[in-house]
Motif scaffolding. Structure first.
Motif, PDB file in Angstrom:
ATOM      1  N   LYS A 188       0.834  -1.194   0.000  1.00 46.36           N
ATOM      2  CA  LYS A 188       0.000   0.000   0.000  1.00 46.36           C
ATOM      3  C   LYS A 188       0.872   1.249   0.000  1.00 46.36           C
ATOM      4  O   LYS A 188       1.998   1.244   0.491  1.00 46.36           O
ATOM      5  N   VAL A 189       0.316   2.310  -0.579  1.00 47.00           N
ATOM      6  CA  VAL A 189       1.005   3.600  -0.588  1.00 47.00           C
ATOM      7  C   VAL A 189       0.083   4.625   0.038  1.00 47.00           C
ATOM      8  O   VAL A 189      -1.140   4.465   0.071  1.00 47.00           O
ATOM      9  N   SER A 190       0.673   5.697   0.521  1.00 40.39           N
ATOM     10  CA  SER A 190      -0.132   6.736   1.163  1.00 40.39           C
ATOM     11  C   SER A 190       0.516   8.089   0.930  1.00 40.39           C
ATOM     12  O   SER A 190       1.618   8.184   0.371  1.00 40.39           O
ATOM     13  N   GLY A 191      -0.174   9.136   1.354  1.00 37.81           N
ATOM     14  CA  GLY A 191       0.378  10.478   1.243  1.00 37.81           C
ATOM     15  C   GLY A 191       0.593  10.905  -0.198  1.00 37.81           C
ATOM     16  O   GLY A 191      -0.215  10.632  -1.091  1.00 37.81           O
ATOM     17  N   ASP A 192       1.725  11.585  -0.435  1.00 33.35           N
ATOM     18  CA  ASP A 192       2.041  12.087  -1.778  1.00 33.35           C
ATOM     19  C   ASP A 192       2.217  10.948  -2.778  1.00 33.35           C
ATOM     20  O   ASP A 192       1.867  11.081  -3.957  1.00 33.35           O
ATOM     21  N   ALA A 193       2.761   9.829  -2.310  1.00 35.61           N
ATOM     22  CA  ALA A 193       2.959   8.683  -3.199  1.00 35.61           C
ATOM     23  C   ALA A 193       1.619   8.171  -3.705  1.00 35.61           C
ATOM     24  O   ALA A 193       1.470   7.814  -4.885  1.00 35.61           O
ATOM     25  N   ALA A 194       0.614   8.141  -2.831  1.00 36.15           N
ATOM     26  CA  ALA A 194      -0.715   7.686  -3.234  1.00 36.15           C
ATOM     27  C   ALA A 194      -1.336   8.663  -4.228  1.00 36.15           C
ATOM     28  O   ALA A 194      -1.954   8.265  -5.224  1.00 36.15           O
ATOM     29  N   ALA A 195      -1.170   9.965  -3.973  1.00 41.14           N
ATOM     30  CA  ALA A 195      -1.716  10.978  -4.880  1.00 41.14           C
ATOM     31  C   ALA A 195      -1.056  10.882  -6.254  1.00 41.14           C
ATOM     32  O   ALA A 195      -1.730  10.958  -7.293  1.00 41.14           O
ATOM     33  N   ASP A 196       0.278  10.711  -6.271  1.00 43.09           N
ATOM     34  CA  ASP A 196       0.999  10.581  -7.545  1.00 43.09           C
ATOM     35  C   ASP A 196       0.558   9.326  -8.292  1.00 43.09           C
ATOM     36  O   ASP A 196       0.412   9.330  -9.526  1.00 43.09           O
ATOM     37  N   THR A 197       0.346   8.240  -7.546  1.00 39.13           N
ATOM     38  CA  THR A 197      -0.079   6.979  -8.162  1.00 39.13           C
ATOM     39  C   THR A 197      -1.437   7.136  -8.834  1.00 39.13           C
ATOM     40  O   THR A 197      -1.644   6.705  -9.982  1.00 39.13           O
ATOM     41  N   ILE A 198      -2.378   7.770  -8.131  1.00 35.96           N
ATOM     42  CA  ILE A 198      -3.726   7.954  -8.680  1.00 35.96           C
ATOM     43  C   ILE A 198      -3.703   8.897  -9.880  1.00 35.96           C
ATOM     44  O   ILE A 198      -4.330   8.638 -10.916  1.00 35.96           O
ATOM     45  N   LEU A 199      -2.961  10.007  -9.773  1.00 40.76           N
ATOM     46  CA  LEU A 199      -2.903  10.980 -10.863  1.00 40.76           C
ATOM     47  C   LEU A 199      -2.270  10.362 -12.113  1.00 40.76           C
ATOM     48  O   LEU A 199      -2.754  10.555 -13.235  1.00 40.76           O
ATOM     49  N   THR A 200      -1.207   9.597 -11.907  1.00 46.41           N
ATOM     50  CA  THR A 200      -0.552   8.920 -13.035  1.00 46.41           C
ATOM     51  C   THR A 200      -1.494   7.924 -13.687  1.00 46.41           C
ATOM     52  O   THR A 200      -1.563   7.815 -14.923  1.00 46.41           O
TER      53      THR A 200
END
Length: 213
Positions: free
Chosen positions: A10-22
Motif C-alpha cells: 500500500k502507498v499513502s500520502g504524496d505517493a498515493a496521490a501521484d499513483t492515482i494521478l498517473t
C-alpha cells in the motif's frame, strides 16, 4: 492447499496521490474512487482514494462530475488536444480528395494497361526489330556498292540494274516511312493514355518497346 495471494504494498500520502494521478492520465477515462482503488489492486484504499480524488479536484488537477450517487473523476483535457469541427471537416475533405485521386489513378492505369496490351497484340515489337535489321543490312549493302562505284572498282551499272535498284530503294524507303508513322501513332496513343507517367517511366517504356532502334 490453495496458494496464498501476494499482498499488494500500500502507498499513502504524496505517493498515493501521484499513483492515482498517473493512473488517471494513463487511462484517460473517468473512474470513481471505488474503481480507482480496485483497479490499483487496493494499493490505495477506497477511503484514501476518495479523499485524494476530492483534493486533486479542488486543486483543479483533475476534473470531476456527479454520476448517480457517486462522483467520477478524469484527468484534465488540454484544449490543444481537442479536435474542432473545422479540423474534422478539413480531414474529411482531404480523405475525399485522396479517394478521388486514387480512383482516377487506378482508372488511368487500367486504361494504359489495356492500350499497351492492344498495341502488343496488333504491333509486334519483334517484327519491327526484324524489319529494322533488314533495312539496316540493305542500307549497308547499298553503301558498300556505292563506295565501290565511286572508287571505280566495279563495272558501270547498266540502266536496267540502276532502275531496279532505284525501285527497290523506293520500296524500302516507303516501308521505313510507314514504320516511322506507325511508331509515331503508337507513341501518341501511349502518351494520351499515360498522362500520369513520369518522363523516366516513358523513356523506359519507349526503350522496352524498341521504338528508337
Amino acid at each position: 492447499m490453495a496458494p496464498r495471494k501476494e499482498k499488494t504494498e500500500k502507498v499513502s500520502g504524496d505517493a498515493a496521490a501521484d499513483t492515482i494521478l498517473t493512473y488517471l492520465r494513463k487511462q484517460n477515462r473517468p473512474y470513481s474512487a471505488t474503481d480507482v482503488s480496485a483497479n490499483l489492486h487496493n494499493k490505495v484504499t477506497k477511503a484514501a482514494a476518495a479523499k485524494i480524488l476530492k483534493d486533486l479536484h479542488e486543486k483543479k488537477e483533475i476534473e470531476g462530475r456527479a454520476s448517480g450517487k457517486q462522483i467520477v473523476y478524469h484527468c484534465v483535457q488540454s484544449v490543444d488536444d481537442a479536435v474542432t469541427p473545422e479540423h474534422l471537416a478539413e480531414i474529411d475533405n482531404t480523405i475525399s480528395t485522396l479517394r478521388a485521386e486514387t480512383t482516377t489513378a487506378t482508372a488511368s492505369a487500367k486504361t494504359l494497361r489495356a492500350s499497351l496490351a492492344s498495341l502488343n497484340t496488333t504491333l509486334s515489337t519483334s517484327d519491327l526489330r526484324s524489319s529494322i535489321a533488314k533495312l539496316e543490312a540493305e542500307r549497308e549493302d547499298y553503301e558498300t556498292r556505292l563506295g565501290a562505284l565511286r572508287g571505280g572498282q566495279i563495272r558501270p551499272v547498266k540502266k536496267e540494274e540502276k532502275e531496279k535498284a532505284d525501285s527497290e530503294w523506293k520500296v524500302w524507303k516507303g516501308i521505313a516511312g510507314r514504320r516511322t508513322n506507325i511508331v509515331k501513332e503508337m507513341w501518341k496513343t501511349v502518351e494520351e493514355v499515360g498522362q500520369g507517367m513520369s518522363a523516366e517511366e516513358k523513356a523506359e517504356l519507349r526503350e522496352r518497346l524498341g521504338l528508337d532502334e
